[in-house]
Design a protein around this motif. Structure first.
Motif, PDB file in Angstrom:
ATOM      1  N   TYR A   1       0.783  -1.255   0.272  1.00 48.74           N
ATOM      2  CA  TYR A   1       0.104   0.093   0.149  1.00 48.74           C
ATOM      3  C   TYR A   1       0.981   1.238   0.034  1.00 48.74           C
ATOM      4  O   TYR A   1       1.312   1.572   1.199  1.00 48.74           O
ATOM      5  CB  TYR A   1      -0.909  -0.020   1.260  1.00 48.74           C
ATOM      6  N   ASN A   2       0.884   1.882  -1.048  1.00 44.57           N
ATOM      7  CA  ASN A   2       1.554   3.336  -1.132  1.00 44.57           C
ATOM      8  C   ASN A   2       0.670   4.298  -0.899  1.00 44.57           C
ATOM      9  O   ASN A   2      -0.341   4.513  -1.473  1.00 44.57           O
ATOM     10  CB  ASN A   2       2.112   3.477  -2.368  1.00 44.57           C
ATOM     11  N   ARG A   3       0.876   5.091   0.179  1.00 43.16           N
ATOM     12  CA  ARG A   3       0.137   6.298   0.471  1.00 43.16           C
ATOM     13  C   ARG A   3       0.640   7.604   0.820  1.00 43.16           C
ATOM     14  O   ARG A   3       1.816   7.561   1.194  1.00 43.16           O
ATOM     15  CB  ARG A   3      -0.781   5.869   1.710  1.00 43.16           C
ATOM     16  N   GLY A   4      -0.056   8.572   0.611  1.00 48.16           N
ATOM     17  CA  GLY A   4       0.652   9.854   0.732  1.00 48.16           C
ATOM     18  C   GLY A   4       0.656  10.256   2.019  1.00 48.16           C
ATOM     19  O   GLY A   4      -0.232  10.067   2.737  1.00 48.16           O
ATOM     20  N   SER A   5       1.665  11.285   2.453  1.00 56.24           N
ATOM     21  CA  SER A   5       1.753  12.017   3.833  1.00 56.24           C
ATOM     22  C   SER A   5       1.939  13.293   3.284  1.00 56.24           C
ATOM     23  O   SER A   5       2.751  13.640   2.642  1.00 56.24           O
ATOM     24  CB  SER A   5       3.062  11.469   4.547  1.00 56.24           C
TER      25      SER A   5
ATOM     26  N   PRO B   1      15.488   2.641  11.283  1.00 58.26           N
ATOM     27  CA  PRO B   1      14.947   1.372  10.700  1.00 58.26           C
ATOM     28  C   PRO B   1      15.839   0.434  10.861  1.00 58.26           C
ATOM     29  O   PRO B   1      17.165   0.344  11.140  1.00 58.26           O
ATOM     30  CB  PRO B   1      15.277   1.676   9.074  1.00 58.26           C
ATOM     31  N   GLY B   2      15.317  -0.896  11.134  1.00 51.72           N
ATOM     32  CA  GLY B   2      15.970  -2.148  11.633  1.00 51.72           C
ATOM     33  C   GLY B   2      16.446  -2.261  12.991  1.00 51.72           C
ATOM     34  O   GLY B   2      16.782  -3.239  13.421  1.00 51.72           O
ATOM     35  N   LYS B   3      16.225  -1.172  13.830  1.00 53.73           N
ATOM     36  CA  LYS B   3      16.566  -1.065  15.042  1.00 53.73           C
ATOM     37  C   LYS B   3      15.279  -0.862  16.143  1.00 53.73           C
ATOM     38  O   LYS B   3      15.311  -1.363  17.152  1.00 53.73           O
ATOM     39  CB  LYS B   3      17.780  -0.076  15.349  1.00 53.73           C
ATOM     40  N   LEU B   4      14.240  -0.247  15.350  1.00 58.72           N
ATOM     41  CA  LEU B   4      13.146   0.217  16.248  1.00 58.72           C
ATOM     42  C   LEU B   4      12.379  -0.968  16.879  1.00 58.72           C
ATOM     43  O   LEU B   4      12.054  -1.790  15.943  1.00 58.72           O
ATOM     44  CB  LEU B   4      12.199   1.164  15.365  1.00 58.72           C
ATOM     45  N   VAL B   5      12.230  -1.220  18.088  1.00 60.57           N
ATOM     46  CA  VAL B   5      11.478  -2.051  18.586  1.00 60.57           C
ATOM     47  C   VAL B   5       9.856  -1.485  19.024  1.00 60.57           C
ATOM     48  O   VAL B   5       9.860  -0.656  19.819  1.00 60.57           O
ATOM     49  CB  VAL B   5      11.956  -2.579  19.765  1.00 60.57           C
ATOM     50  N   SER B   6       8.996  -2.149  18.204  1.00 64.55           N
ATOM     51  CA  SER B   6       7.503  -1.611  18.437  1.00 64.55           C
ATOM     52  C   SER B   6       6.526  -2.665  18.710  1.00 64.55           C
ATOM     53  O   SER B   6       6.926  -3.800  18.654  1.00 64.55           O
ATOM     54  CB  SER B   6       7.269  -0.694  17.239  1.00 64.55           C
ATOM     55  N   ASN B   7       5.372  -2.361  19.183  1.00 60.25           N
ATOM     56  CA  ASN B   7       4.475  -3.456  19.359  1.00 60.25           C
ATOM     57  C   ASN B   7       3.282  -3.190  18.614  1.00 60.25           C
ATOM     58  O   ASN B   7       2.089  -3.735  19.017  1.00 60.25           O
ATOM     59  CB  ASN B   7       4.121  -3.053  21.023  1.00 60.25           C
ATOM     60  N   GLY B   8       3.362  -2.452  17.401  1.00 56.64           N
ATOM     61  CA  GLY B   8       2.189  -2.317  16.766  1.00 56.64           C
ATOM     62  C   GLY B   8       2.129  -3.352  15.512  1.00 56.64           C
ATOM     63  O   GLY B   8       2.907  -4.351  15.340  1.00 56.64           O
ATOM     64  N   ALA B   9       1.171  -2.981  14.524  1.00 56.65           N
ATOM     65  CA  ALA B   9       1.093  -3.951  13.499  1.00 56.65           C
ATOM     66  C   ALA B   9       2.069  -4.110  12.364  1.00 56.65           C
ATOM     67  O   ALA B   9       2.406  -5.040  11.601  1.00 56.65           O
ATOM     68  CB  ALA B   9      -0.081  -3.667  12.719  1.00 56.65           C
ATOM     69  N   TYR B  10       3.029  -3.079  12.393  1.00 59.12           N
ATOM     70  CA  TYR B  10       4.372  -2.950  11.616  1.00 59.12           C
ATOM     71  C   TYR B  10       5.427  -2.475  12.217  1.00 59.12           C
ATOM     72  O   TYR B  10       5.517  -2.093  13.399  1.00 59.12           O
ATOM     73  CB  TYR B  10       3.884  -1.909  10.592  1.00 59.12           C
TER      74      TYR B  10
ATOM     75  N   LYS C   1       9.085   3.165   4.847  1.00 63.04           N
ATOM     76  CA  LYS C   1       8.641   1.858   4.611  1.00 63.04           C
ATOM     77  C   LYS C   1       8.249   0.988   5.801  1.00 63.04           C
ATOM     78  O   LYS C   1       9.631   0.769   6.630  1.00 63.04           O
ATOM     79  CB  LYS C   1       9.529   0.786   3.590  1.00 63.04           C
ATOM     80  N   MET C   2       7.326   0.560   6.027  1.00 62.79           N
ATOM     81  CA  MET C   2       6.946  -0.516   7.082  1.00 62.79           C
ATOM     82  C   MET C   2       6.484  -1.822   6.631  1.00 62.79           C
ATOM     83  O   MET C   2       5.813  -1.913   5.530  1.00 62.79           O
ATOM     84  CB  MET C   2       5.793   0.339   7.948  1.00 62.79           C
ATOM     85  N   VAL C   3       6.915  -2.706   7.321  1.00 63.28           N
ATOM     86  CA  VAL C   3       6.568  -4.158   6.796  1.00 63.28           C
ATOM     87  C   VAL C   3       5.787  -4.898   7.909  1.00 63.28           C
ATOM     88  O   VAL C   3       5.989  -4.443   9.190  1.00 63.28           O
ATOM     89  CB  VAL C   3       7.914  -5.092   6.668  1.00 63.28           C
ATOM     90  N   LYS C   4       4.859  -5.759   7.804  1.00 59.21           N
ATOM     91  CA  LYS C   4       4.123  -6.569   8.624  1.00 59.21           C
ATOM     92  C   LYS C   4       4.979  -7.182   9.806  1.00 59.21           C
ATOM     93  O   LYS C   4       5.963  -7.728   9.696  1.00 59.21           O
ATOM     94  CB  LYS C   4       3.393  -7.561   8.126  1.00 59.21           C
ATOM     95  N   ASN C   5       4.354  -6.697  11.034  1.00 60.59           N
ATOM     96  CA  ASN C   5       5.211  -7.363  12.155  1.00 60.59           C
ATOM     97  C   ASN C   5       4.542  -8.672  12.932  1.00 60.59           C
ATOM     98  O   ASN C   5       3.465  -8.834  13.183  1.00 60.59           O
ATOM     99  CB  ASN C   5       4.808  -6.426  13.441  1.00 60.59           C
ATOM    100  N   PRO C   6       5.280  -9.746  12.493  1.00 58.49           N
ATOM    101  CA  PRO C   6       4.764 -11.387  12.742  1.00 58.49           C
ATOM    102  C   PRO C   6       4.764 -11.408  14.089  1.00 58.49           C
ATOM    103  O   PRO C   6       3.875 -12.396  14.573  1.00 58.49           O
ATOM    104  CB  PRO C   6       6.082 -12.103  12.209  1.00 58.49           C
ATOM    105  N   LYS C   7       5.092 -10.596  15.067  1.00 59.51           N
ATOM    106  CA  LYS C   7       5.106 -10.528  16.560  1.00 59.51           C
ATOM    107  C   LYS C   7       3.788  -9.976  17.110  1.00 59.51           C
ATOM    108  O   LYS C   7       3.441 -10.148  18.117  1.00 59.51           O
ATOM    109  CB  LYS C   7       6.249 -10.310  17.351  1.00 59.51           C
ATOM    110  N   PHE C   8       3.242  -9.234  16.259  1.00 61.55           N
ATOM    111  CA  PHE C   8       1.960  -8.570  16.743  1.00 61.55           C
ATOM    112  C   PHE C   8       0.815  -9.407  17.018  1.00 61.55           C
ATOM    113  O   PHE C   8       0.436 -10.530  16.363  1.00 61.55           O
ATOM    114  CB  PHE C   8       1.465  -7.640  15.385  1.00 61.55           C
TER     115      PHE C   8
ATOM    116  N   VAL D   1       3.355  -4.603   3.450  1.00 66.34           N
ATOM    117  CA  VAL D   1       4.114  -3.362   3.246  1.00 66.34           C
ATOM    118  C   VAL D   1       3.216  -2.050   2.986  1.00 66.34           C
ATOM    119  O   VAL D   1       2.160  -2.307   2.551  1.00 66.34           O
ATOM    120  CB  VAL D   1       5.206  -3.362   2.153  1.00 66.34           C
ATOM    121  N   VAL D   2       3.687  -1.145   3.935  1.00 72.49           N
ATOM    122  CA  VAL D   2       2.983   0.332   3.904  1.00 72.49           C
ATOM    123  C   VAL D   2       4.115   1.106   3.504  1.00 72.49           C
ATOM    124  O   VAL D   2       5.241   1.365   4.352  1.00 72.49           O
ATOM    125  CB  VAL D   2       2.092   0.598   5.134  1.00 72.49           C
ATOM    126  N   ASN D   3       4.041   1.932   2.412  1.00 73.30           N
ATOM    127  CA  ASN D   3       4.881   3.015   2.103  1.00 73.30           C
ATOM    128  C   ASN D   3       4.257   4.224   2.201  1.00 73.30           C
ATOM    129  O   ASN D   3       3.371   4.740   1.746  1.00 73.30           O
ATOM    130  CB  ASN D   3       5.595   2.956   0.665  1.00 73.30           C
TER     131      ASN D   3
END
Length: 242
Positions: free
Chosen positions: A32-36, A198-207, A219-226, A236-238
């Motif tokens: 999903y490519n979305r504008g900001s 990127p690659g270091k951020l530890v988060s608890n959300g969907a990505y 770029k965000m990728v699906k978090n398999p641990k969510f 992927v969400v860009n």
């Protein structure tokens, strides 16, 4: 000639369906490519200062409560909560399957740490007022009190108690704001300011955060641990600043 070509095409299609190669190729990844409206200044929930970061942070992190598609309040990192008869004490039960993207559990202590960090004058959070209804929060933020005087307490690993100064009917709505989301203390202690890279951020959300090229894309990728990863349909969400 035409008859032979049709036979060959039918055979190739049957073979592709049988091996799964046809579907594997067609549905390999959903992007999903979305504008900001503008470039995000940060993805640190407690350093956020513009609305441009709100959707990004909501994709990366999850607070105690959240909104559904119709903006109704629904459980987030907390699966349930109760409110005292006088409306001043909220007790949140966290999900036992709630995990950070590094696989460690999301605990009540994470929220205590995060609420303290948001109000800490050293953080200089522009949205510190989101927790001002909490007992002692404004005093700590304005250097009139201490962190330990705030009305946030971990009863156990999965139980968070929040005490307010006075009944605040809109308090749960305030907890949907990205500034009230939890952050990972171990990651911040280890990496300092680099924890949001990127690659270091530890988060608890969907990505999770995969790439961030300033003024180009995030770029965000699906978090398999969510905890609800099975319901996340986009791989992927860009975010592209426009």
């Amino acid at each position: 000639m035409l008859k032979n070509m049709l036979k060959a095409t039918a055979f190739a299609t049957t073979l592709a369906l049988a091996t799964g190669s046809f579907y594997t190729h067609a549905f390999a990844e959903t992007v999903y490519n979305r504008g900001s409206a503008a470039e995000a200044e940060t993805v640190d929930p407690h350093k956020t200062s513009t609305t441009y970061e709100a959707d990004i942070i909501r994709d990366l992190f999850q607070g105690l409560v959240m909104h559904d598609q119709k903006t109704n309040l629904i459980p987030g990192a907390a699966e349930s909560w109760t409110v005292s008869d006088d409306g001043t004490v909220y007790t949140f039960k966290l999900r036992k399957d709630g995990l950070w993207s590094d696989g460690t559990p999301v605990t009540a202590d994470d929220f205590v740490y995060s609420f303290h960090r948001l109000e800490d004058p050293a953080t200089a959070a522009e949205y510190a007022s989101m927790l001002y209804p909490v007992k002692g929060a404004e005093d700590f933020n304005t250097k009139k009190g201490k962190a330990e005087d705030m009305g946030v307490k971990a009863i156990d690993a999965n139980t968070l108690e929040v005490t307010l100064k006075a009944p605040t009917p809109y308090f749960l709505e305030m907890l949907t704001h990205q500034a009230t989301y939890p952050v990972n203390k171990a990651s911040i202690d280890k990496l300092g300011a680099d924890w949001i890279k990127p690659g270091k951020l530890v988060s608890n959300g969907a990505y999770t955060l995969a790439e961030w090229v300033p003024n180009d894309h995030l770029k965000m990728v699906k978090n398999p641990k969510f905890w609800d990863a099975a319901s996340v349909k986009l791989d992927v969400v860009n975010y592209i600043p426009t």
